[in-house]
Design a protein around this motif. Structure first.
Motif, mmCIF file in Angstrom:
data_model
loop_
_atom_site.group_PDB
_atom_site.id
_atom_site.type_symbol
_atom_site.label_atom_id
_atom_site.label_comp_id
_atom_site.label_asym_id
_atom_site.label_seq_id
_atom_site.Cartn_x
_atom_site.Cartn_y
_atom_site.Cartn_z
ATOM 1 N N ILE A 211 0.827 -1.205 0.000
ATOM 2 C CA ILE A 211 0.000 0.000 0.000
ATOM 3 C C ILE A 211 0.862 1.256 0.000
ATOM 4 O O ILE A 211 0.567 2.236 -0.685
ATOM 5 C CB ILE A 211 -0.950 -0.009 1.218
ATOM 6 N N LEU A 212 1.952 1.235 0.774
ATOM 7 C CA LEU A 212 2.848 2.391 0.822
ATOM 8 C C LEU A 212 3.539 2.621 -0.524
ATOM 9 O O LEU A 212 3.757 3.765 -0.931
ATOM 10 C CB LEU A 212 3.891 2.203 1.930
ATOM 11 N N VAL A 213 3.867 1.540 -1.220
ATOM 12 C CA VAL A 213 4.468 1.676 -2.551
ATOM 13 C C VAL A 213 3.451 2.261 -3.531
ATOM 14 O O VAL A 213 3.774 3.133 -4.348
ATOM 15 C CB VAL A 213 4.996 0.315 -3.056
ATOM 16 N N ILE A 214 2.206 1.790 -3.443
ATOM 17 C CA ILE A 214 1.139 2.341 -4.289
ATOM 18 C C ILE A 214 0.948 3.827 -3.984
ATOM 19 O O ILE A 214 0.776 4.645 -4.889
ATOM 20 C CB ILE A 214 -0.181 1.574 -4.074
ATOM 21 N N ASP A 215 0.996 4.172 -2.695
ATOM 22 C CA ASP A 215 0.840 5.565 -2.282
ATOM 23 C C ASP A 215 1.934 6.437 -2.893
ATOM 24 O O ASP A 215 1.699 7.601 -3.219
ATOM 25 C CB ASP A 215 0.880 5.656 -0.755
ATOM 26 N N TYR A 216 3.128 5.871 -3.060
ATOM 27 C CA TYR A 216 4.256 6.620 -3.631
ATOM 28 C C TYR A 216 4.089 6.814 -5.142
ATOM 29 O O TYR A 216 4.341 7.902 -5.674
ATOM 30 C CB TYR A 216 5.567 5.890 -3.335
#
Length: 297
Positions: A166-171
């Protein structure tokens, strides 16, 4: 939030929640890497017409990133999705669909905690959420003699990887077309599954055909349709409210496991589920500083 946006997000959580049943039933016919590999390829193919349709309706989205960002984001997300879904699919063999849904939902608490390492401050509600969720996880997973089922451990690890995902998608999502990145990630996930599928399992066309209903549901509905609904539903929506609606996935997984598979939860496990769901909701509520920042009363 407009009612139609709320309906789309609730449908997304319903599809994702009931997909735990499809995964559980699919394991009666297929081994984990085979199921995930085929499912991911189906999800990628399903998104291809979605990309064409969205561009036809809205035109090509304006993005700040380059083609390189799109490819990098898709590959990174695909590899993380492969790790998380493989752990989930292996773990679901040894636990119920309802428990798998709730433990997977733990990623909603993990995300803000991991954000601390990215120098994003966490308020008291985040720490209270972690505390409540840990207690809930104890009631849900710790059995007599303080033992934890290996399926529960795999699902817990899956939730942690999903949090990183999710954090990678957020980036990457602000830079690229989200639907295209999702399409790439599904194909990457499917390709990553192939060596494990052929080296550690015995995939057979007959078994894949026997599992056609759950695997089509998991591939078309959970991957393709639900992700597209999420993209459309979150457009112009408050992210906190959207996350709260999507977290209903865990409730739908328990209800579908009960209605379709006849699974039951003990009173102890039920208390654990309630505590974890309260933690999930609390983690998504915006604090006063965020409200002031957004100009809310």
């Amino acid at each position: 939030m407009k009612p139609k946006n709320a309906v789309m997000l609730l449908l997304t959580s319903l599809i994702w929640g009931t997909a735990f049943v499809a995964q559980s039933v699919g394991m009666d016919f297929l081994e984990p890497f085979t199921f995930n590999g085929v499912r991911s390829f189906i999800g990628g193919v399903t998104l291809l017409p979605c990309i064409w349709l969205l561009e036809k309706m809205n035109g090509k989205p304006e993005v700040d990133g380059t083609r390189k960002d799109l490819i990098q984001g898709g590959i990174a997300c695909g590899l993380l999705l492969f790790a998380a879904s493989s752990l989930q699919q292996m773990g679901i063999q040894y636990t119920t669909a309802g428990k798998a849904g709730f433990i997977t939902a733990f990623y909603i608490v993990f995300v803000p905690v991991l954000g601390i390492f990215l120098k994003k401050a966490a308020g008291w509600k985040v720490w209270m959420s972690v505390f409540l969720a840990l207690i809930g996880l104890y009631f849900l997973c710790i059995k007599e003699g303080f033992s934890i089922g290996k399926g529960d451990i795999m699902i817990f690890a899956c939730a942690l990887v999903f949090a990183v995902h999710i954090l990678v998608i957020d980036y990457y999502s602000p830079k690229v077309d989200g639907v295209k990145m999702s399409c790439i990630q599904f194909f990457v996930c499917g390709i990553a599954s192939l060596p494990f599928m052929f080296l550690t399992e015995t995939p057979q066309i007959g078994n894949i055909l026997d599992a056609r209903m759950p695997i089509l549901y998991a591939g078309v509905m959970s991957c393709g349709v639900a992700y597209t609904l999420q993209i459309l539903g979150q457009k112009h929506a408050n992210p906190a409210i959207a996350s709260l609606l999507l977290s209903m996935e865990s409730c739908f997984s328990v209800l579908s496991g009960w209605i379709i598979l006849g699974e039951t939860l003990s009173a102890r496990e039920g208390i654990g589920c309630v505590l974890m769901f309260v933690a999930i909701i609390l983690a998504q509520l915006p604090d006063k500083r965020e409200k002031l920042k957004n100009g809310q009363a």
